[in-house]
Write a protein that holds these residues in place. Structure first.
Motif, PDB file in Angstrom:
ATOM      1  N   VAL A  51      -1.339  51.215 -49.140  1.00 50.26           N
ATOM      2  CA  VAL A  51      -0.109  51.634 -49.110  1.00 50.26           C
ATOM      3  C   VAL A  51       0.402  50.232 -49.873  1.00 50.26           C
ATOM      4  O   VAL A  51       0.701  49.284 -49.519  1.00 50.26           O
ATOM      5  CB  VAL A  51       0.714  51.768 -48.095  1.00 50.26           C
ATOM      6  N   ARG A  52       1.068  50.186 -51.249  1.00 52.98           N
ATOM      7  CA  ARG A  52       1.622  49.369 -51.928  1.00 52.98           C
ATOM      8  C   ARG A  52       3.042  49.861 -52.490  1.00 52.98           C
ATOM      9  O   ARG A  52       3.039  50.822 -53.166  1.00 52.98           O
ATOM     10  CB  ARG A  52       0.407  48.711 -53.075  1.00 52.98           C
ATOM     11  N   HIS A  53       3.828  48.726 -52.365  1.00 53.32           N
ATOM     12  CA  HIS A  53       5.358  49.032 -52.936  1.00 53.32           C
ATOM     13  C   HIS A  53       5.415  47.634 -53.463  1.00 53.32           C
ATOM     14  O   HIS A  53       5.527  46.515 -53.202  1.00 53.32           O
ATOM     15  CB  HIS A  53       6.094  49.312 -51.918  1.00 53.32           C
ATOM     16  N   ASN A  54       6.482  47.605 -54.640  1.00 51.04           N
ATOM     17  CA  ASN A  54       7.199  46.677 -55.319  1.00 51.04           C
ATOM     18  C   ASN A  54       8.306  46.114 -54.254  1.00 51.04           C
ATOM     19  O   ASN A  54       8.931  46.759 -53.692  1.00 51.04           O
ATOM     20  CB  ASN A  54       7.617  46.974 -56.458  1.00 51.04           C
ATOM     21  N   ILE A  69      -9.729  53.671 -36.554  1.00 49.34           N
ATOM     22  CA  ILE A  69      -9.399  52.837 -38.057  1.00 49.34           C
ATOM     23  C   ILE A  69      -8.591  51.863 -37.867  1.00 49.34           C
ATOM     24  O   ILE A  69      -7.338  52.111 -37.408  1.00 49.34           O
ATOM     25  CB  ILE A  69      -9.192  53.810 -39.304  1.00 49.34           C
ATOM     26  N   GLN A  70      -8.797  50.861 -38.496  1.00 49.94           N
ATOM     27  CA  GLN A  70      -7.982  49.735 -38.427  1.00 49.94           C
ATOM     28  C   GLN A  70      -6.903  49.666 -39.288  1.00 49.94           C
ATOM     29  O   GLN A  70      -7.225  49.896 -40.648  1.00 49.94           O
ATOM     30  CB  GLN A  70      -8.484  48.242 -38.428  1.00 49.94           C
ATOM     31  N   VAL A  71      -5.518  49.433 -39.021  1.00 44.98           N
ATOM     32  CA  VAL A  71      -4.486  49.252 -39.941  1.00 44.98           C
ATOM     33  C   VAL A  71      -3.639  47.974 -39.952  1.00 44.98           C
ATOM     34  O   VAL A  71      -3.232  47.736 -38.889  1.00 44.98           O
ATOM     35  CB  VAL A  71      -3.549  50.417 -39.754  1.00 44.98           C
ATOM     36  N   VAL A  72      -3.789  47.407 -41.092  1.00 47.06           N
ATOM     37  CA  VAL A  72      -3.310  45.893 -41.182  1.00 47.06           C
ATOM     38  C   VAL A  72      -2.086  45.714 -42.109  1.00 47.06           C
ATOM     39  O   VAL A  72      -2.145  46.648 -43.114  1.00 47.06           O
ATOM     40  CB  VAL A  72      -4.173  44.997 -41.480  1.00 47.06           C
ATOM     41  N   ALA A  73      -1.277  44.714 -41.931  1.00 50.57           N
ATOM     42  CA  ALA A  73      -0.220  44.309 -43.192  1.00 50.57           C
ATOM     43  C   ALA A  73      -1.054  43.897 -44.201  1.00 50.57           C
ATOM     44  O   ALA A  73      -2.163  43.420 -44.161  1.00 50.57           O
ATOM     45  CB  ALA A  73       0.563  43.252 -42.477  1.00 50.57           C
ATOM     46  N   ASN A  74      -0.351  43.849 -45.586  1.00 50.81           N
ATOM     47  CA  ASN A  74      -1.266  43.570 -46.641  1.00 50.81           C
ATOM     48  C   ASN A  74      -1.220  42.211 -46.721  1.00 50.81           C
ATOM     49  O   ASN A  74      -2.078  41.657 -47.569  1.00 50.81           O
ATOM     50  CB  ASN A  74      -0.487  44.089 -47.952  1.00 50.81           C
ATOM     51  N   GLN A  75      -0.733  41.394 -46.049  1.00 52.43           N
ATOM     52  CA  GLN A  75      -0.540  39.955 -46.100  1.00 52.43           C
ATOM     53  C   GLN A  75      -0.614  39.526 -44.388  1.00 52.43           C
ATOM     54  O   GLN A  75       0.246  39.677 -43.736  1.00 52.43           O
ATOM     55  CB  GLN A  75       0.411  39.222 -46.592  1.00 52.43           C
ATOM     56  N   THR A  76      -1.893  39.034 -44.136  1.00 46.72           N
ATOM     57  CA  THR A  76      -2.054  38.587 -42.748  1.00 46.72           C
ATOM     58  C   THR A  76      -3.034  37.285 -42.763  1.00 46.72           C
ATOM     59  O   THR A  76      -3.516  37.037 -43.286  1.00 46.72           O
ATOM     60  CB  THR A  76      -2.719  39.711 -41.631  1.00 46.72           C
ATOM     61  N   GLU A  77      -2.927  36.523 -41.495  1.00 49.58           N
ATOM     62  CA  GLU A  77      -3.684  35.530 -41.551  1.00 49.58           C
ATOM     63  C   GLU A  77      -5.271  35.709 -41.455  1.00 49.58           C
ATOM     64  O   GLU A  77      -5.859  35.237 -42.322  1.00 49.58           O
ATOM     65  CB  GLU A  77      -3.159  34.551 -40.281  1.00 49.58           C
ATOM     66  N   GLU A  78      -5.488  36.707 -40.774  1.00 51.42           N
ATOM     67  CA  GLU A  78      -6.851  37.022 -40.529  1.00 51.42           C
ATOM     68  C   GLU A  78      -7.694  37.503 -41.768  1.00 51.42           C
ATOM     69  O   GLU A  78      -8.545  37.304 -42.255  1.00 51.42           O
ATOM     70  CB  GLU A  78      -6.943  37.999 -39.480  1.00 51.42           C
ATOM     71  N   PHE A  79      -6.593  38.359 -42.529  1.00 53.98           N
ATOM     72  CA  PHE A  79      -7.173  39.274 -43.678  1.00 53.98           C
ATOM     73  C   PHE A  79      -6.980  38.728 -45.146  1.00 53.98           C
ATOM     74  O   PHE A  79      -7.463  38.962 -46.191  1.00 53.98           O
ATOM     75  CB  PHE A  79      -6.915  40.457 -43.539  1.00 53.98           C
ATOM     76  N   LEU A 125      -5.552  50.659 -44.732  1.00 56.07           N
ATOM     77  CA  LEU A 125      -6.458  50.889 -43.801  1.00 56.07           C
ATOM     78  C   LEU A 125      -7.720  50.277 -44.240  1.00 56.07           C
ATOM     79  O   LEU A 125      -8.174  50.539 -45.248  1.00 56.07           O
ATOM     80  CB  LEU A 125      -6.471  52.779 -43.820  1.00 56.07           C
ATOM     81  N   LEU A 126      -8.556  49.965 -43.095  1.00 55.71           N
ATOM     82  CA  LEU A 126      -9.795  49.266 -43.439  1.00 55.71           C
ATOM     83  C   LEU A 126     -11.005  50.098 -43.113  1.00 55.71           C
ATOM     84  O   LEU A 126     -11.136  50.463 -42.115  1.00 55.71           O
ATOM     85  CB  LEU A 126      -9.817  47.913 -42.684  1.00 55.71           C
ATOM     86  N   ILE A 127     -11.993  50.148 -43.970  1.00 52.04           N
ATOM     87  CA  ILE A 127     -13.369  50.635 -43.543  1.00 52.04           C
ATOM     88  C   ILE A 127     -14.381  49.701 -43.764  1.00 52.04           C
ATOM     89  O   ILE A 127     -14.527  49.140 -44.980  1.00 52.04           O
ATOM     90  CB  ILE A 127     -13.531  51.930 -44.381  1.00 52.04           C
ATOM     91  N   GLU A 128     -15.034  49.326 -42.551  1.00 53.50           N
ATOM     92  CA  GLU A 128     -15.768  48.081 -42.682  1.00 53.50           C
ATOM     93  C   GLU A 128     -17.275  48.540 -43.301  1.00 53.50           C
ATOM     94  O   GLU A 128     -17.724  49.633 -42.828  1.00 53.50           O
ATOM     95  CB  GLU A 128     -16.091  47.377 -41.557  1.00 53.50           C
ATOM     96  N   LYS A 129     -17.789  47.730 -44.239  1.00 54.81           N
ATOM     97  CA  LYS A 129     -19.351  48.321 -44.730  1.00 54.81           C
ATOM     98  C   LYS A 129     -20.200  47.010 -44.540  1.00 54.81           C
ATOM     99  O   LYS A 129     -19.791  46.017 -44.147  1.00 54.81           O
ATOM    100  CB  LYS A 129     -18.884  48.348 -46.338  1.00 54.81           C
ATOM    101  N   GLU A 130     -21.501  47.578 -44.630  1.00 53.82           N
ATOM    102  CA  GLU A 130     -22.441  46.299 -44.630  1.00 53.82           C
ATOM    103  C   GLU A 130     -22.411  45.517 -45.872  1.00 53.82           C
ATOM    104  O   GLU A 130     -22.426  45.898 -46.937  1.00 53.82           O
ATOM    105  CB  GLU A 130     -23.835  47.144 -44.680  1.00 53.82           C
ATOM    106  N   GLU A 131     -22.615  44.095 -45.475  1.00 60.53           N
ATOM    107  CA  GLU A 131     -22.464  43.365 -46.423  1.00 60.53           C
ATOM    108  C   GLU A 131     -23.337  43.359 -47.640  1.00 60.53           C
ATOM    109  O   GLU A 131     -23.127  42.867 -48.647  1.00 60.53           O
ATOM    110  CB  GLU A 131     -22.377  41.754 -45.841  1.00 60.53           C
TER     111      GLU A 131
END
Length: 224
Positions: free
Chosen positions: A42-45, A74-84, A96-102
């Motif tokens: 989800v992205r907004h100006n 399913i993990q939901v995070v802010a678009n700007q975080t320290e971890e991500f 919304l994050l979907i983890e994949k094999e590296e």
């Protein structure tokens, strides 16, 4: 939730919605924790969105996902975080994050998502409508001067055809605005003015900000 787990979920409105969020502008990112994720954003100006609108949007999506027992998976995070880190440049929202094999390539992961979208193309209208809702709810913009709903995409060939097929099968006249060589912007699909009322009645937005813009356009057109 991993990509394998997401693929194994039964096809339902929540899964269709998440696929819509991911598919047209497929994006991956390696977070600061070193893990690779597929993003449903989800992205907004930042100038055009309030904190209250974002919180309400987040609440409505979480409530919807909870109906289908996906909210806790399913993990939901802010678009700007320290971890991500920064997941969307200057744009505000959540992801919304979907983890994949590296080791799995981006093209392979996209193909697996695309195979799920192909299934949606052969499903009932309810699932198609939630897919379309996911497409436009997170990333679309509203051209309030020309009365259009616009979404960026980076699809080509069969992927673009399948996407267009799903939207068109619901009775929407989807107009492509292709990117010309050398242009910095993405290509766009547009829901025409003639389809706004139908979109409002049959699809709509969880995003309270985008729904407000749509309502304003319909009032200007005398259709609300």
């Amino acid at each position: 939730m991993t990509l394998d787990e997401f693929i194994e979920l039964e096809i339902n409105p929540a899964k269709a919605f998440i696929l819509g969020m991911i598919f047209p502008l497929y994006t991956e990112k390696t977070a600061k924790n070193g893990k690779r994720y597929i993003l449903g954003q989800v992205r907004h100006n930042a100038k055009h969105i309030s904190e209250d609108d974002l919180l309400e949007h987040h609440k409505l999506i979480k409530r919807f996902l909870k109906e289908f027992e996906i909210a806790e998976k399913i993990q939901v995070v802010a678009n700007q975080t320290e971890e991500f880190g920064n997941l969307s440049g200057p744009l505000r929202g959540f992801t919304l994050l979907i983890e994949k094999e590296e080791k799995e390539s981006e093209s392979s992961s996209f193909e697996r998502i695309f195979n799920l979208v192909k299934e949606i193309d052969n499903e009932n209208d309810e699932l198609k409508k939630y897919f379309v809702k996911g497409v436009f709810d997170g990333r679309s913009s509203m051209d309030t001067n020309s009365h259009l709903i616009v979404v960026d995409y980076n699809l080509e060939g069969e992927a673009a055809e399948i996407f267009s097929s799903i939207v068109s099968s619901l009775g929407f006249d989807l107009v492509p605005n292709k990117r010309h060589e050398g242009e910095g912007r993405n290509a766009q699909f547009r829901i025409k003015t003639s389809g706004l009322s139908k979109f409002n009645n049959e699809i709509g937005f969880f995003s309270v900000r985008r729904q407000k813009y749509l309502n304003d356009m319909l009032r200007e057109l005398g259709e609300l």
